[in-house]
Design a protein around this motif. Sequence first.
Motif, PDB file in Angstrom:
ATOM      1  N   PRO A 187      56.774 -15.625  -7.346  1.00 50.77           N
ATOM      2  CA  PRO A 187      58.031 -15.059  -7.235  1.00 50.77           C
ATOM      3  C   PRO A 187      58.902 -16.072  -6.435  1.00 50.77           C
ATOM      4  N   LEU A 188      60.210 -15.847  -6.604  1.00 56.31           N
ATOM      5  CA  LEU A 188      61.239 -16.336  -5.792  1.00 56.31           C
ATOM      6  C   LEU A 188      62.119 -15.525  -5.181  1.00 56.31           C
ATOM      7  N   VAL A 225      64.536  -8.152  -8.821  1.00 56.88           N
ATOM      8  CA  VAL A 225      64.732  -6.817  -7.884  1.00 56.88           C
ATOM      9  C   VAL A 225      66.115  -7.234  -7.032  1.00 56.88           C
ATOM     10  N   PHE A 226      66.998  -6.457  -6.906  1.00 50.88           N
ATOM     11  CA  PHE A 226      68.341  -6.698  -6.226  1.00 50.88           C
ATOM     12  C   PHE A 226      68.220  -5.740  -5.062  1.00 50.88           C
ATOM     13  N   VAL A 249      61.859 -12.014  -9.106  1.00 54.11           N
ATOM     14  CA  VAL A 249      62.609 -12.832  -8.264  1.00 54.11           C
ATOM     15  C   VAL A 249      63.436 -11.769  -7.357  1.00 54.11           C
ATOM     16  N   PHE A 250      63.293 -11.946  -5.900  1.00 57.07           N
ATOM     17  CA  PHE A 250      63.809 -10.927  -5.123  1.00 57.07           C
ATOM     18  C   PHE A 250      65.460 -11.268  -4.815  1.00 57.07           C
ATOM     19  N   VAL A 251      66.351 -11.010  -4.958  1.00 54.12           N
ATOM     20  CA  VAL A 251      67.776 -11.130  -4.586  1.00 54.12           C
ATOM     21  C   VAL A 251      68.158 -10.171  -3.454  1.00 54.12           C
ATOM     22  N   LEU A 252      68.184 -10.678  -2.118  1.00 56.60           N
ATOM     23  CA  LEU A 252      68.253 -10.066  -1.044  1.00 56.60           C
ATOM     24  C   LEU A 252      69.851 -10.319  -0.414  1.00 56.60           C
ATOM     25  N   ALA A 253      70.846  -9.450  -0.547  1.00 57.72           N
ATOM     26  CA  ALA A 253      72.108  -9.544   0.156  1.00 57.72           C
ATOM     27  C   ALA A 253      72.170  -9.214   1.442  1.00 57.72           C
ATOM     28  N   MET A 254      72.510 -10.108   2.641  1.00 59.60           N
ATOM     29  CA  MET A 254      72.452  -9.769   3.883  1.00 59.60           C
ATOM     30  C   MET A 254      73.455 -10.660   4.669  1.00 59.60           C
TER      31      MET A 254
END
Length: 389
Positions: free
Chosen positions: A13-14, A155-156, A185-190
């Motif tokens: 995973p990324l 996954v957002f 791929v986990f795209v995390l907004a923070m």
Amino acid sequence: MLCDAIQAAVHLPLTVGVFGPWGTGKSSFLNICRDMLEQRGIPTIAFNPWKYDDKEAIWHALIQTILTEVADEPEGRRHDLAAKARRLSSTATWLLLRHAAGPLTAGLVDGDDVTTARDAWQSRGVENYRHINHFEADFAEVVQTFLGDRGRLVVFVDDLDRCHGDTAIAVLDALKLFLGEASCVFVLAMDFDVISTAAAKRVDGDQARGRQYLEKLIHFPYHLPEVRFEAVFRQLQDSVVTELRGDPALWQLAEGAFGDNPRRIRRFISALNLTTATLRLHSRPSRDRLMQAAILLALRMRFPDFFRRVQANPAVWVRLDEAARTQNNAGLRQDEVELASAEPALSDLLLTIRPGERSGCSFPSIPTKAQIEVVTQVLTVTGGPGDPP
């Protein structure tokens, strides 16, 4: 470019971090990325942890969201996919119960409930424990079955920085503990600073270690570029009420109060339009009255403590205005000195909106108590809450 990188990534995973302060467009950016990836045939899932904050173990909600989406795959792809997903969902629930009395869930389930659930699982044989011990590998298998030849599941995860610190960190822990072998791929907004501070609290407030925690977890950091005020102005200038649409003082006020933050400026303009429409129900407000309303609205949204003081006594505004102009706090009361010290940006804004005409901008006089009362009656309905700190 980010979507290209997600599509081309080999080692999964990324984890991608999309960083930016509150209101700078992270959610909009994620929605654009998601649409682009789906147009390329890459499956995506959106998860918003803020909806679950303080309701259940957040890592459990993340896993269950992914499994629910996987189980809903149209029939015909793999007939046993839904059964595998349901089995993993049951295992995840057990993991929730097993940790429920501990720090991850803040004691949502008491000891007796955990014991009852444990005994029920023991009576069903060792196969259940096999699923717990191999959860990571089984999860990866389910995701791969779901994907087929589609390569990766993206996954957002949005709004992490709106959650309580422990909740946000629990989501990040889930990525390490349970999902570390999946083709995801986990795209995390923070907001990087908010989450690194939350991580630091777990290590005795060590800010450096908090940043290291995030840097180790995030493989691909993407910092949203700053949005210049001119770009926000171009987007919103035609949406302002006619009387103030071309007024440079309004935009100088907006920039001084809210900087380059698109969300805050958009909220301000929307609230001003509604305030103006409400004032029109009772009279034909002059340009100065509308500018006074705009100034009071900006103060209410940006500096609510100062606004409350001005409502009670407009002389507070006069004294702070004079202190900002002379850079001398001698005429202030002690509580006003503390307010000025706690909100240095307030002095800058008061200098920006000082009555008179400067650089082509004309600002009205400081309103009287009676004028403030009339406008704030309207702002009570139209202004909305102040901005978060």
